[in-house]
Design a protein around this motif. Sequence first.
Motif, PDB file in Angstrom:
ATOM      1  N   GLY A  81      -1.349  -9.433   1.522  1.00  0.00           N
ATOM      2  CA  GLY A  81      -0.582  -8.975   0.474  1.00  0.00           C
ATOM      3  C   GLY A  81      -1.379  -8.492  -0.711  1.00  0.00           C
ATOM      4  O   GLY A  81      -0.700  -8.036  -1.639  1.00  0.00           O
ATOM      5  N   LEU A  82      -2.682  -8.440  -0.705  1.00  0.00           N
ATOM      6  CA  LEU A  82      -3.622  -7.835  -1.490  1.00  0.00           C
ATOM      7  C   LEU A  82      -4.005  -6.483  -1.456  1.00  0.00           C
ATOM      8  O   LEU A  82      -4.406  -6.296  -0.218  1.00  0.00           O
ATOM      9  N   VAL A  83      -3.684  -5.682  -2.325  1.00  0.00           N
ATOM     10  CA  VAL A  83      -4.257  -4.061  -2.166  1.00  0.00           C
ATOM     11  C   VAL A  83      -5.149  -3.781  -3.132  1.00  0.00           C
ATOM     12  O   VAL A  83      -5.121  -3.978  -4.082  1.00  0.00           O
ATOM     13  N   LEU A  97       0.728  -1.355   0.048  1.00  0.00           N
ATOM     14  CA  LEU A  97      -0.040  -0.184  -0.029  1.00  0.00           C
ATOM     15  C   LEU A  97       0.781   1.204  -0.090  1.00  0.00           C
ATOM     16  O   LEU A  97       0.642   2.224  -0.685  1.00  0.00           O
ATOM     17  N   PRO A  98       1.944   1.258   0.878  1.00  0.00           N
ATOM     18  CA  PRO A  98       2.675   2.537   0.547  1.00  0.00           C
ATOM     19  C   PRO A  98       3.539   2.719  -0.665  1.00  0.00           C
ATOM     20  O   PRO A  98       3.516   4.047  -1.032  1.00  0.00           O
ATOM     21  N   GLU A  99       3.795   1.642  -1.159  1.00  0.00           N
ATOM     22  CA  GLU A  99       4.363   1.826  -2.446  1.00  0.00           C
ATOM     23  C   GLU A  99       3.463   2.468  -3.539  1.00  0.00           C
ATOM     24  O   GLU A  99       3.870   2.862  -4.268  1.00  0.00           O
ATOM     25  N   THR A 100       2.458   1.812  -3.366  1.00  0.00           N
ATOM     26  CA  THR A 100       1.366   2.145  -4.428  1.00  0.00           C
ATOM     27  C   THR A 100       0.943   3.679  -4.301  1.00  0.00           C
ATOM     28  O   THR A 100       0.992   4.275  -5.310  1.00  0.00           O
ATOM     29  N   ALA A 101       0.674   4.149  -3.054  1.00  0.00           N
ATOM     30  CA  ALA A 101       0.443   5.462  -2.857  1.00  0.00           C
ATOM     31  C   ALA A 101       1.448   6.342  -3.289  1.00  0.00           C
ATOM     32  O   ALA A 101       1.400   7.269  -3.960  1.00  0.00           O
TER      33      ALA A 101
END
Length: 223
Positions: A139-141, A96-100
């Motif tokens: 592990g799913l976002v 999630l942090p990487e996606t954001a």
Amino acid sequence: MKDYVGLFIVIIIAIVVAYNSFGNFGNGSRGMSGSNAQDTYEELPDEPSRSEVLAAIEDSEATSIRSVIRDSFPLLDTVETNDGDSEIYMTQELTLPETAEQLEKKIDPEDISDREEGKQVLFYPNEFVILQESDEEPGLVFIEVASDEFVRNNYSPSFFQGLVAYSLLNSMLGSNNWASQRESRCQASGDCYGGYGMYGGSNSGSGSFRGSNNRGGGPGSGK
């Protein structure tokens, strides 16, 4: 001979009744989709490798955040109502942090919420990008791209508690008191949207907000 014919008919009827009663025992419905839990976990859409996802975001020439996300992540589901719509994408390659971070770096949002309890929101003009870690699948976002109309008319303000001040929500939704008015309606009706999950859009009542039978390769697709 008549006795044998009668017995045969009784057996056929018994088989039909038994099939109707027990044949679909494992296919419990989940809201409007009708898929079962096994389908949900086994039929997530294929996703490119981590390096390919990162390259897709970086190389995208799209000028809207919705288009960037469409170009970079597999579509999992859609939620369509008379009061706006949202598209649910997913990733298991990025946290999630990487996606954001990647989305914020690609197209700068107007604002970004705190990160709390596996949730974070990026605010864009007329769009909310709502990131949420799955409670059921480690592990799913989920990456939900919701129109401001959808948020205004469907979401429960309580979903955003701890993430952002209600004053900012009011501002983003063009209202002086959306949060308090909406909260009162949600408490009265018990059916406000509470974010997406593996079993579709959830609410505080007994219904489901999942509105698409033609999901983009998501759980139960092709059925």
